[in-house]
Design a protein around this motif. Sequence first.
Motif, mmCIF file in Angstrom:
data_model
loop_
_atom_site.group_PDB
_atom_site.id
_atom_site.type_symbol
_atom_site.label_atom_id
_atom_site.label_comp_id
_atom_site.label_asym_id
_atom_site.label_seq_id
_atom_site.Cartn_x
_atom_site.Cartn_y
_atom_site.Cartn_z
ATOM 1 N N ARG A 19 1.070 27.146 -34.649
ATOM 2 C CA ARG A 19 2.003 28.141 -33.946
ATOM 3 C C ARG A 19 2.351 27.596 -32.511
ATOM 4 N NH1 ARG A 19 2.757 29.175 -38.532
ATOM 5 N NH2 ARG A 19 3.368 31.408 -39.460
ATOM 6 N N PHE A 20 3.575 27.707 -32.169
ATOM 7 C CA PHE A 20 3.884 27.587 -30.651
ATOM 8 C C PHE A 20 4.247 28.984 -30.293
ATOM 9 C CE2 PHE A 20 5.958 23.562 -31.904
ATOM 10 C CZ PHE A 20 4.868 22.688 -31.435
ATOM 11 N N SER A 21 3.737 29.442 -28.968
ATOM 12 C CA SER A 21 3.996 30.852 -28.761
ATOM 13 C C SER A 21 4.307 30.987 -27.122
ATOM 14 C CB SER A 21 2.567 31.625 -28.621
ATOM 15 O OG SER A 21 2.341 31.779 -30.192
ATOM 16 N N PHE A 22 5.158 31.467 -26.882
ATOM 17 C CA PHE A 22 5.548 32.003 -25.389
ATOM 18 C C PHE A 22 4.879 33.531 -25.134
ATOM 19 C CE2 PHE A 22 8.617 28.194 -26.239
ATOM 20 C CZ PHE A 22 8.369 27.752 -24.894
ATOM 21 N N PHE A 23 4.217 33.515 -24.311
ATOM 22 C CA PHE A 23 3.337 34.984 -24.097
ATOM 23 C C PHE A 23 3.734 35.345 -22.664
ATOM 24 C CE2 PHE A 23 -0.184 37.710 -22.893
ATOM 25 C CZ PHE A 23 0.355 39.055 -23.584
ATOM 26 N N THR A 24 4.556 36.457 -22.404
ATOM 27 C CA THR A 24 4.843 37.112 -21.078
ATOM 28 C C THR A 24 3.636 37.847 -20.579
ATOM 29 O OG1 THR A 24 7.248 36.664 -21.434
ATOM 30 C CG2 THR A 24 6.613 38.137 -19.430
ATOM 31 N N TYR A 25 3.009 37.799 -19.747
ATOM 32 C CA TYR A 25 1.930 38.644 -19.252
ATOM 33 C C TYR A 25 1.978 39.372 -17.790
ATOM 34 C CZ TYR A 25 -2.899 39.651 -18.577
ATOM 35 O OH TYR A 25 -4.038 40.559 -18.175
ATOM 36 N N GLU A 26 2.253 40.689 -17.859
ATOM 37 C CA GLU A 26 2.380 41.251 -16.730
ATOM 38 C C GLU A 26 1.119 41.786 -16.356
ATOM 39 O OE1 GLU A 26 5.228 44.431 -17.422
ATOM 40 O OE2 GLU A 26 7.096 42.991 -17.353
ATOM 41 N N HIS A 27 0.707 41.409 -15.298
ATOM 42 C CA HIS A 27 -0.797 42.007 -14.764
ATOM 43 C C HIS A 27 -0.984 42.003 -13.354
ATOM 44 C CE1 HIS A 27 -1.006 37.464 -14.535
ATOM 45 N NE2 HIS A 27 -1.782 37.567 -13.721
ATOM 46 N N SER A 28 -1.865 42.591 -12.611
ATOM 47 C CA SER A 28 -2.323 42.484 -11.225
ATOM 48 C C SER A 28 -3.565 41.532 -10.945
ATOM 49 C CB SER A 28 -2.269 43.986 -10.942
ATOM 50 O OG SER A 28 -3.390 44.591 -11.549
ATOM 51 N N HIS A 29 -3.508 41.024 -9.770
ATOM 52 C CA HIS A 29 -4.923 40.287 -9.631
ATOM 53 C C HIS A 29 -4.789 40.260 -8.016
ATOM 54 C CE1 HIS A 29 -7.773 37.020 -9.469
ATOM 55 N NE2 HIS A 29 -7.185 36.384 -8.707
ATOM 56 N N GLU A 30 -5.976 40.697 -7.653
ATOM 57 C CA GLU A 30 -6.078 40.959 -6.291
ATOM 58 C C GLU A 30 -5.201 41.782 -5.634
ATOM 59 O OE1 GLU A 30 -7.210 37.038 -4.694
ATOM 60 O OE2 GLU A 30 -9.242 36.800 -5.864
ATOM 61 N N GLY A 31 -4.623 42.727 -5.933
ATOM 62 C CA GLY A 31 -3.590 43.376 -5.356
ATOM 63 C C GLY A 31 -2.164 43.240 -5.402
ATOM 64 N N GLN A 32 -2.025 41.678 -6.259
ATOM 65 C CA GLN A 32 -0.612 41.333 -6.166
ATOM 66 C C GLN A 32 -0.317 41.600 -7.812
ATOM 67 O OE1 GLN A 32 0.529 37.741 -4.434
ATOM 68 N NE2 GLN A 32 -1.337 37.739 -3.133
ATOM 69 N N GLU A 33 1.071 41.709 -7.922
ATOM 70 C CA GLU A 33 1.845 42.023 -9.308
ATOM 71 C C GLU A 33 2.078 40.449 -9.782
ATOM 72 O OE1 GLU A 33 1.314 44.487 -11.380
ATOM 73 O OE2 GLU A 33 0.285 45.519 -9.739
#
Length: 336
Positions: free
Chosen positions: A235-249
């Motif tokens: 499979r080919f997949s495009f995954f959009t991941y919304e997350h925070s890291h060290e206080g940044q979105e």
Amino acid sequence: MTQSGIQVSKELAELFSNAVTNGNYRLIRVSIVNESLVPNGTLEVKSGWNDDFVGVQEFLEDKIPCYILYRLDTKSSSGDYEWIFFAYVPDNAKVRDKTLYASTRATLTKELGDYRFVDSMHGTAITDFSLEEYERHKRHKNAEAPLTQREKELAEVRAAEAGASSYSTSSRKSHVAGIAFPLSDEAVTAIKSLKQDDPSFNLSLDVKNERIELDSTSKIDIDELADTLSSEEPRFSFFTYEHSHEGQEYQSTIFIYTCPTSSKIRERMLYSSCRGSVIAYGESDCGLTVAKKLETNDPKDLTKAFILDELHPPVEVAPRLTFSRPRPPGRRGGGL
């Protein structure tokens, strides 16, 4: 082996491209620094390739892995110089370094162009990289037994993967470059929708209809990602991941190529041939910014912890890069 996700730096890509065309460098040493493949030393052409071979050992250090790109005097049909790929991973190197270099070497040759390397050799000791040892390697390689039918099929897969390492985008919006398979209207719409914060989705290649079809689209949490991917078919997949890291979105688009070991040879060949072009279509025609490209044989590898570590690797203090010759083995002091 699942690849590390480490990419070739712009600096290395430009240096190697010029060396292939101009032939001014005999050797380019490549190191992994700050999760990127960078040039870390060069040797200019002095004499014939076999006379200059002694320079390989001079660029190796006792406990520090590296890759060596070594230019031959022969040229391909296109008129560019041919190269040998050496992977040096000493037994007494750090465990993390061994893992990184073992899981990155395929990415390096693919991004620079597998077809440019006519031979490759791996070693764990500096003495493995003498001209005598390389000649022994070639004799052994030429004396190998004839390939079985399955080995021939796997060789075709590797050739297809090599061909996918170099591509350009087509001006036709509904086709990917370099192959005969168009994208369906549904697949095109789904890729473009990622720019509008739509959910992640998977692209599957329909071999019967000779085109790339939209397999599914669904709003999922990262913990559900592995369950949405087939464990039997590529499979080919495009995954959009919304997350925070060290206080940044962050909102990161990730391209994932899953190719289970149980998948059919023909499927693997087709997916390998199309992979680079699908990425190119998403980036160039649809304006996506792909933050990370991942490849795995097992969807279960795609855990939240793994993906976060790929997107935000631990920061290490980078040594100062120069293009001078490293100190000879055995001499104290100095880093890469």
